[in-house]
Design an enzyme around this catalytic site. Structure first.
Site, PDB file in Angstrom:
ATOM      1  N   PRO A  89       0.824  -1.222   0.000  1.00 27.99           N
ATOM      2  CA  PRO A  89       0.000   0.000   0.000  1.00 27.99           C
ATOM      3  C   PRO A  89       0.854   1.267   0.000  1.00 27.99           C
ATOM      4  O   PRO A  89       0.417   2.323  -0.421  1.00 27.99           O
ATOM      5  CB  PRO A  89      -0.797  -0.107   1.311  1.00 27.99           C
ATOM      6  CG  PRO A  89      -0.677  -1.513   1.743  1.00 27.99           C
ATOM      7  CD  PRO A  89       0.599  -2.041   1.186  1.00 27.99           C
ATOM      8  N   GLU A 116       0.043  -8.424   7.446  1.00 25.64           N
ATOM      9  CA  GLU A 116       0.412  -6.997   7.537  1.00 25.64           C
ATOM     10  C   GLU A 116       1.627  -6.691   6.663  1.00 25.64           C
ATOM     11  O   GLU A 116       2.158  -5.583   6.685  1.00 25.64           O
ATOM     12  CB  GLU A 116       0.730  -6.636   8.998  1.00 25.64           C
ATOM     13  CG  GLU A 116      -0.455  -6.777   9.938  1.00 25.64           C
ATOM     14  CD  GLU A 116      -1.664  -5.975   9.470  1.00 25.64           C
ATOM     15  OE1 GLU A 116      -2.742  -6.592   9.314  1.00 25.64           O
ATOM     16  OE2 GLU A 116      -1.524  -4.770   9.213  1.00 25.64           O
ATOM     17  N   ARG A 158       0.475  -6.853 -21.978  1.00 24.92           N
ATOM     18  CA  ARG A 158      -0.157  -6.380 -23.213  1.00 24.92           C
ATOM     19  C   ARG A 158       0.784  -5.447 -23.985  1.00 24.92           C
ATOM     20  O   ARG A 158       0.563  -5.155 -25.159  1.00 24.92           O
ATOM     21  CB  ARG A 158      -1.493  -5.712 -22.958  1.00 24.92           C
ATOM     22  CG  ARG A 158      -1.454  -4.464 -22.137  1.00 24.92           C
ATOM     23  CD  ARG A 158      -2.862  -4.016 -21.801  1.00 24.92           C
ATOM     24  NE  ARG A 158      -3.580  -3.593 -22.972  1.00 24.92           N
ATOM     25  CZ  ARG A 158      -3.474  -2.381 -23.524  1.00 24.92           C
ATOM     26  NH1 ARG A 158      -2.606  -1.521 -23.037  1.00 24.92           N
ATOM     27  NH2 ARG A 158      -4.199  -2.032 -24.568  1.00 24.92           N
ATOM     28  N   ASP A 173      -3.265   4.040 -26.535  1.00 27.77           N
ATOM     29  CA  ASP A 173      -3.907   3.782 -25.238  1.00 27.77           C
ATOM     30  C   ASP A 173      -3.999   5.070 -24.441  1.00 27.77           C
ATOM     31  O   ASP A 173      -3.180   5.965 -24.592  1.00 27.77           O
ATOM     32  CB  ASP A 173      -3.024   2.836 -24.409  1.00 27.77           C
ATOM     33  CG  ASP A 173      -3.243   1.383 -24.788  1.00 27.77           C
ATOM     34  OD1 ASP A 173      -4.199   1.102 -25.527  1.00 27.77           O
ATOM     35  OD2 ASP A 173      -2.433   0.559 -24.341  1.00 27.77           O
TER      36      ASP A 173
HETATM   37  C1  LIG Z   1      -1.822  -0.368   6.208  1.00 25.68           C
HETATM   38  O1  LIG Z   1      -0.882  -1.381   6.032  1.00 25.68           O
HETATM   39  C2  LIG Z   1      -1.310  -2.501   5.368  1.00 25.68           C
HETATM   40  C3  LIG Z   1      -0.346  -3.435   5.034  1.00 25.68           C
HETATM   41  C4  LIG Z   1      -0.719  -4.610   4.375  1.00 25.68           C
HETATM   42  C5  LIG Z   1      -2.035  -4.835   4.063  1.00 25.68           C
HETATM   43  C6  LIG Z   1      -2.449  -6.096   3.370  1.00 25.68           C
HETATM   44  N1  LIG Z   1      -1.432  -6.490   2.385  1.00 25.68           N
HETATM   45  C7  LIG Z   1      -0.533  -7.493   2.578  1.00 25.68           C
HETATM   46  C8  LIG Z   1       0.274  -7.572   1.463  1.00 25.68           C
HETATM   47  C9  LIG Z   1      -0.149  -6.585   0.539  1.00 25.68           C
HETATM   48  C10 LIG Z   1       0.273  -6.197  -0.725  1.00 25.68           C
HETATM   49  C11 LIG Z   1      -0.337  -5.130  -1.348  1.00 25.68           C
HETATM   50  C12 LIG Z   1      -1.391  -4.448  -0.711  1.00 25.68           C
HETATM   51  C13 LIG Z   1      -2.003  -3.272  -1.359  1.00 25.68           C
HETATM   52  C14 LIG Z   1      -1.515  -2.581  -2.432  1.00 25.68           C
HETATM   53  C15 LIG Z   1      -2.421  -1.518  -2.663  1.00 25.68           C
HETATM   54  N2  LIG Z   1      -2.358  -0.538  -3.637  1.00 25.68           N
HETATM   55  N3  LIG Z   1      -3.373  -1.616  -1.751  1.00 25.68           N
HETATM   56  N4  LIG Z   1      -3.126  -2.682  -0.940  1.00 25.68           N
HETATM   57  C16 LIG Z   1      -1.856  -4.840   0.531  1.00 25.68           C
HETATM   58  C17 LIG Z   1      -1.226  -5.912   1.164  1.00 25.68           C
HETATM   59  C18 LIG Z   1      -3.001  -3.895   4.374  1.00 25.68           C
HETATM   60  C19 LIG Z   1      -2.631  -2.707   5.035  1.00 25.68           C
END
Ligand SMILES: COc1ccc(Cn2ccc3ccc(-c4cc(N)[nH]n4)cc32)cc1
Length: 247
Positions: A89, A116, A158, A173
């Protein structure tokens, strides 16, 4: 192009067998391997997570399975070095430009986190022998990296020559580099010419290619101004002519 995916949910990647990606794999354009992280656990419960140091909610992915998985998938002795792409995230926003960068690489390894996230030492240790990119798919929170990797693989694949089949080019695109790279797609139509009393715009049936191109550009500008006005700010003013400014 070689793509390796490491995940505790290999079944998430069954969609890579269908459609364009399936054809590209069978044609040898893409060499995709999915690896179950639990293959590198050694306890009876095949444990991949543990409680976070410092307390806090949830669990963290243990470093040992990841270290062994990356050693096996991308051995330090291998001639080539992959780019390790880890969805998180808090990563750098994934864009069409990044998809194009990745499409030009010979080998990508995708690490799908869960819980997490992955112990930070896995990133730090991997970075001693390969480029490591943390990538976000947007300002929303997923439960893991698998869906993010599916999205990235589709956007990247793609752009690999030959994968799209008969489509002339991906240069038109949305977000493709070029004079109007930030414009959204305009509306598209096909037969029948009238459907439920709704007719296709006359210009598209006129055969006047210049008028059609102008109409499509106007519609793209109009939709971009309505849905993503901030993209218009990125446009090179020289790419806009006096007609555009009236749209
Ligand atoms: C706030 O901290 C967090 C940490 C991990 C998570 C759950 N989680 C575990 C691995 C993983 C990989 C990618 C993502 C992700 C990517 C985007 N753009 N949104 N969410 C989420 C992910 C939720 C929250």
């Amino acid at each position: 192009m070689r793509l390796d995916i490491i995940t505790i949910f290999p079944e998430y990647f069954a969609p890579l067998e269908v459609s364009l990606l399936g054809k590209a794999r069978r044609a040898g354009l893409l060499d995709v391997s999915v690896h179950d992280l639990r293959s590198w656990t050694h306890d009876r419960h095949r444990t991949v997570d543990d409680t976070p140091y410092g307390g806090g909610p949830g669990m963290v992915m243990k470093p040992e399975p990841w270290g062994e998985a990356l050693d096996a998938v991308a051995p330090p002795t291998a001639e080539a070095t992959p780019r390790l792409v880890v969805p998180t995230p808090s990563g750098r926003p994934f864009t069409q430009a990044m998809a194009a960068e990745y499409a030009a690489r010979p080998w990508l390894v995708f690490a799908c986190g869960r819980y997490e996230g992955i112990d930070r030492r896995v990133y730090d240790e991997a970075a001693t022998r390969m480029p490591v990119d943390e990538v976000s798919l947007g300002d929303f929170v997923l439960a893991g990296g698998e869906v993010a990797v599916l999205v990235m693989i589709e956007a990247i694949s793609r752009l690999v020559p030959g994968v799209l089949g008969n489509r002339e080019s991906v240069t038109d695109d949305s977000f493709a580099p070029g004079a109007m790279e930030s414009l959204l797609e305009g509306p598209v139509y096909t037969k029948p010419p009238v459907w439920r009393e709704r007719a296709v715009p006359d210009v598209l049936l006129s055969g006047h290619h210049g008028a059609i191109a102008r109409w499509r550009r106007d519609e793209a500008l109009r939709r971009t101004a309505a849905h993503r006005p901030e993209l218009l700010a990125r446009l090179d003013p020289a790419a806009l002519d006096k007609h555009d400014r009236k749209v």
